[in-house]
Design a protein around this motif. Sequence first.
Motif, PDB file in Angstrom:
ATOM      1  N   ALA A 118       0.937  -1.305  -0.091  1.00  0.00           N
ATOM      2  CA  ALA A 118      -0.039   0.089  -0.051  1.00  0.00           C
ATOM      3  C   ALA A 118       1.038   1.307   0.069  1.00  0.00           C
ATOM      4  CB  ALA A 118      -0.894  -0.094   1.134  1.00  0.00           C
ATOM      5  N   PRO A 119       0.454   2.250  -0.875  1.00  0.00           N
ATOM      6  CA  PRO A 119       1.335   3.499  -0.739  1.00  0.00           C
ATOM      7  C   PRO A 119       1.179   4.123   0.437  1.00  0.00           C
ATOM      8  CG  PRO A 119      -0.552   3.710  -2.198  1.00  0.00           C
ATOM      9  CD  PRO A 119      -0.519   2.527  -1.671  1.00  0.00           C
ATOM     10  N   LEU A 120       2.312   4.979   0.792  1.00  0.00           N
ATOM     11  CA  LEU A 120       2.416   5.845   2.208  1.00  0.00           C
ATOM     12  C   LEU A 120       1.447   7.161   1.880  1.00  0.00           C
ATOM     13  CD1 LEU A 120       5.958   5.515   3.295  1.00  0.00           C
ATOM     14  CD2 LEU A 120       4.033   4.389   3.980  1.00  0.00           C
ATOM     15  N   ALA A 121       1.230   7.883   2.854  1.00  0.00           N
ATOM     16  CA  ALA A 121       0.216   8.871   2.601  1.00  0.00           C
ATOM     17  C   ALA A 121       0.794   9.966   1.593  1.00  0.00           C
ATOM     18  CB  ALA A 121      -0.080   9.505   3.766  1.00  0.00           C
ATOM     19  N   ASP A 122       2.175  10.274   1.249  1.00  0.00           N
ATOM     20  CA  ASP A 122       2.455  11.061   0.544  1.00  0.00           C
ATOM     21  C   ASP A 122       3.085  10.836  -0.740  1.00  0.00           C
ATOM     22  OD1 ASP A 122       4.963   9.866   1.731  1.00  0.00           O
ATOM     23  OD2 ASP A 122       5.862  11.626   1.885  1.00  0.00           O
ATOM     24  N   GLU A 123       2.644   9.230  -1.158  1.00  0.00           N
ATOM     25  CA  GLU A 123       3.321   8.715  -2.408  1.00  0.00           C
ATOM     26  C   GLU A 123       2.173   8.805  -3.270  1.00  0.00           C
ATOM     27  OE1 GLU A 123       6.303   5.250  -1.064  1.00  0.00           O
ATOM     28  OE2 GLU A 123       4.391   4.753  -0.926  1.00  0.00           O
ATOM     29  N   PRO A 124       2.619   8.891  -4.771  1.00  0.00           N
ATOM     30  CA  PRO A 124       1.494   8.870  -5.782  1.00  0.00           C
ATOM     31  C   PRO A 124       1.111   7.405  -5.902  1.00  0.00           C
ATOM     32  CG  PRO A 124       3.765   9.032  -6.619  1.00  0.00           C
ATOM     33  CD  PRO A 124       3.857   9.028  -5.223  1.00  0.00           C
ATOM     34  N   VAL A 125      -0.118   7.321  -6.372  1.00  0.00           N
ATOM     35  CA  VAL A 125      -0.940   6.061  -6.540  1.00  0.00           C
ATOM     36  C   VAL A 125      -1.055   5.827  -8.224  1.00  0.00           C
ATOM     37  CG1 VAL A 125      -2.940   4.846  -6.523  1.00  0.00           C
ATOM     38  CG2 VAL A 125      -2.084   6.226  -4.355  1.00  0.00           C
ATOM     39  N   ASP A 126      -0.363   4.626  -8.394  1.00  0.00           N
ATOM     40  CA  ASP A 126      -0.271   4.323 -10.073  1.00  0.00           C
ATOM     41  C   ASP A 126      -1.629   3.602 -10.109  1.00  0.00           C
ATOM     42  OD1 ASP A 126      -0.098   3.123 -12.486  1.00  0.00           O
ATOM     43  OD2 ASP A 126       1.618   2.054 -11.888  1.00  0.00           O
ATOM     44  N   GLU A 140       0.060  26.064  -1.516  1.00  0.00           N
ATOM     45  CA  GLU A 140       0.124  26.879  -2.637  1.00  0.00           C
ATOM     46  C   GLU A 140       1.473  27.870  -2.348  1.00  0.00           C
ATOM     47  OE1 GLU A 140      -3.012  29.239  -3.334  1.00  0.00           O
ATOM     48  OE2 GLU A 140      -4.425  27.576  -2.963  1.00  0.00           O
ATOM     49  N   LYS A 141       2.349  28.074  -1.575  1.00  0.00           N
ATOM     50  CA  LYS A 141       3.318  28.905  -1.058  1.00  0.00           C
ATOM     51  C   LYS A 141       4.872  28.090  -0.932  1.00  0.00           C
ATOM     52  CE  LYS A 141       5.463  32.923  -0.761  1.00  0.00           C
ATOM     53  NZ  LYS A 141       5.597  33.568  -1.664  1.00  0.00           N
ATOM     54  N   ARG A 142       4.730  27.086  -0.338  1.00  0.00           N
ATOM     55  CA  ARG A 142       6.071  26.229  -0.131  1.00  0.00           C
ATOM     56  C   ARG A 142       5.889  24.923   0.474  1.00  0.00           C
ATOM     57  NH1 ARG A 142       9.216  28.479   4.397  1.00  0.00           N
ATOM     58  NH2 ARG A 142       8.927  30.617   2.992  1.00  0.00           N
ATOM     59  N   ASP A 143       6.720  24.077  -0.197  1.00  0.00           N
ATOM     60  CA  ASP A 143       6.610  22.474   0.126  1.00  0.00           C
ATOM     61  C   ASP A 143       6.826  22.352   1.709  1.00  0.00           C
ATOM     62  OD1 ASP A 143       6.073  22.001  -2.422  1.00  0.00           O
ATOM     63  OD2 ASP A 143       8.224  21.893  -3.082  1.00  0.00           O
ATOM     64  N   ALA A 144       6.152  21.653   2.110  1.00  0.00           N
ATOM     65  CA  ALA A 144       6.413  21.182   3.596  1.00  0.00           C
ATOM     66  C   ALA A 144       6.740  19.940   3.825  1.00  0.00           C
ATOM     67  CB  ALA A 144       4.955  21.603   4.421  1.00  0.00           C
ATOM     68  N   HIS A 145       7.267  19.621   4.932  1.00  0.00           N
ATOM     69  CA  HIS A 145       7.637  18.217   5.235  1.00  0.00           C
ATOM     70  C   HIS A 145       6.234  17.329   5.406  1.00  0.00           C
ATOM     71  CE1 HIS A 145       8.758  14.673   7.931  1.00  0.00           C
ATOM     72  NE2 HIS A 145       9.842  14.961   7.203  1.00  0.00           N
ATOM     73  N   ARG A 146       6.149  16.174   5.229  1.00  0.00           N
ATOM     74  CA  ARG A 146       5.154  15.319   5.130  1.00  0.00           C
ATOM     75  C   ARG A 146       4.266  15.047   6.425  1.00  0.00           C
ATOM     76  NH1 ARG A 146       4.493   9.912   6.471  1.00  0.00           N
ATOM     77  NH2 ARG A 146       6.513   9.041   7.707  1.00  0.00           N
ATOM     78  N   ARG A 193       5.733   1.596  10.245  1.00  0.00           N
ATOM     79  CA  ARG A 193       6.782   2.454   9.898  1.00  0.00           C
ATOM     80  C   ARG A 193       6.369   3.548   8.978  1.00  0.00           C
ATOM     81  NH1 ARG A 193       9.873  -1.515   8.741  1.00  0.00           N
ATOM     82  NH2 ARG A 193       9.274  -1.911   6.580  1.00  0.00           N
ATOM     83  N   GLY A 194       5.351   3.360   8.184  1.00  0.00           N
ATOM     84  CA  GLY A 194       4.798   4.510   7.599  1.00  0.00           C
ATOM     85  C   GLY A 194       3.897   5.404   8.030  1.00  0.00           C
ATOM     86  N   GLN A 195       2.885   4.840   9.020  1.00  0.00           N
ATOM     87  CA  GLN A 195       1.979   5.666   9.822  1.00  0.00           C
ATOM     88  C   GLN A 195       2.213   6.011  11.208  1.00  0.00           C
ATOM     89  OE1 GLN A 195      -0.634   7.129   8.175  1.00  0.00           O
ATOM     90  NE2 GLN A 195       0.421   6.404   6.407  1.00  0.00           N
ATOM     91  N   GLY A 196       3.151   5.517  11.774  1.00  0.00           N
ATOM     92  CA  GLY A 196       3.635   5.549  13.146  1.00  0.00           C
ATOM     93  C   GLY A 196       4.123   7.192  13.564  1.00  0.00           C
ATOM     94  N   PRO A 197       5.071   7.568  12.710  1.00  0.00           N
ATOM     95  CA  PRO A 197       5.168   9.017  12.751  1.00  0.00           C
ATOM     96  C   PRO A 197       4.041   9.815  12.653  1.00  0.00           C
ATOM     97  CG  PRO A 197       6.913   7.691  11.523  1.00  0.00           C
ATOM     98  CD  PRO A 197       5.759   6.926  11.565  1.00  0.00           C
ATOM     99  N   VAL A 198       3.280   9.481  11.778  1.00  0.00           N
ATOM    100  CA  VAL A 198       1.910  10.385  11.676  1.00  0.00           C
ATOM    101  C   VAL A 198       1.248  10.354  12.717  1.00  0.00           C
ATOM    102  CG1 VAL A 198      -0.044  10.695  10.379  1.00  0.00           C
ATOM    103  CG2 VAL A 198       2.026  10.349   9.305  1.00  0.00           C
ATOM    104  N   LEU A 199       0.997   9.250  13.432  1.00  0.00           N
ATOM    105  CA  LEU A 199       0.137   9.110  14.570  1.00  0.00           C
ATOM    106  C   LEU A 199       0.878   9.921  15.576  1.00  0.00           C
ATOM    107  CD1 LEU A 199      -2.132   7.828  16.192  1.00  0.00           C
ATOM    108  CD2 LEU A 199      -0.643   5.637  16.446  1.00  0.00           C
ATOM    109  N   GLY A 200       2.344   9.934  15.927  1.00  0.00           N
ATOM    110  CA  GLY A 200       2.992  10.392  16.944  1.00  0.00           C
ATOM    111  C   GLY A 200       2.607  11.984  16.799  1.00  0.00           C
ATOM    112  N   VAL A 201       3.000  12.505  15.492  1.00  0.00           N
ATOM    113  CA  VAL A 201       2.714  13.930  15.483  1.00  0.00           C
ATOM    114  C   VAL A 201       1.347  14.535  15.626  1.00  0.00           C
ATOM    115  CG1 VAL A 201       5.062  14.214  14.130  1.00  0.00           C
ATOM    116  CG2 VAL A 201       2.777  13.953  13.022  1.00  0.00           C
ATOM    117  N   VAL A 202       0.365  13.933  15.260  1.00  0.00           N
ATOM    118  CA  VAL A 202      -0.989  13.934  15.448  1.00  0.00           C
ATOM    119  C   VAL A 202      -1.296  14.186  16.715  1.00  0.00           C
ATOM    120  CG1 VAL A 202      -3.470  13.259  15.203  1.00  0.00           C
ATOM    121  CG2 VAL A 202      -1.849  13.447  13.243  1.00  0.00           C
TER     122      VAL A 202
END
Length: 162
Positions: free
Chosen positions: A6-14, A88-94, A30-39
Amino acid sequence: MEKARAPLADEPVDPDAGPPAPARGSELWRGQGPVLGVVALGGALGASARYGASLLWPTVPGAFPWTTLGVNAAGCAVIGVFLVVITEKRDAHRLVRPFFGTGVLGGFTTFSTYAVDIRQLTDLGEARTALGYLALTVCVALAAVWTGAHLTRLLVVGRRPR
């Protein structure tokens, strides 16, 4: 042959790749653990700020809940600004969007308290106040998001909205 994952949240889907194989626990963590932590961290910060606002400006039972309305309006305005800046202004870390948008602002805004306030006002016989609060909060929240996004596009991004 390598199994599709399964693609991670910031990966494009084919779209031609077919359905992804279910992620194993370690891959998912590994993919969602950091997201859960920062949320969670952002949510704790946002909820603490909201709680602080309720201590600074408490609402008397039966009175109009101005603090909750103000917190929700401020949070909605900030999310309008934030989403324009990071998209729209700047790229941000995922992890910026889940930390600040979902965590901090999700913890700060309090539509659950809004629902409880309406219920309490109704239970106290303040149905007209409850109805006014119900309608006003939705209108103010939508106007705040739109205004924040609109002004940010004009002032920061440097383009007129469509």
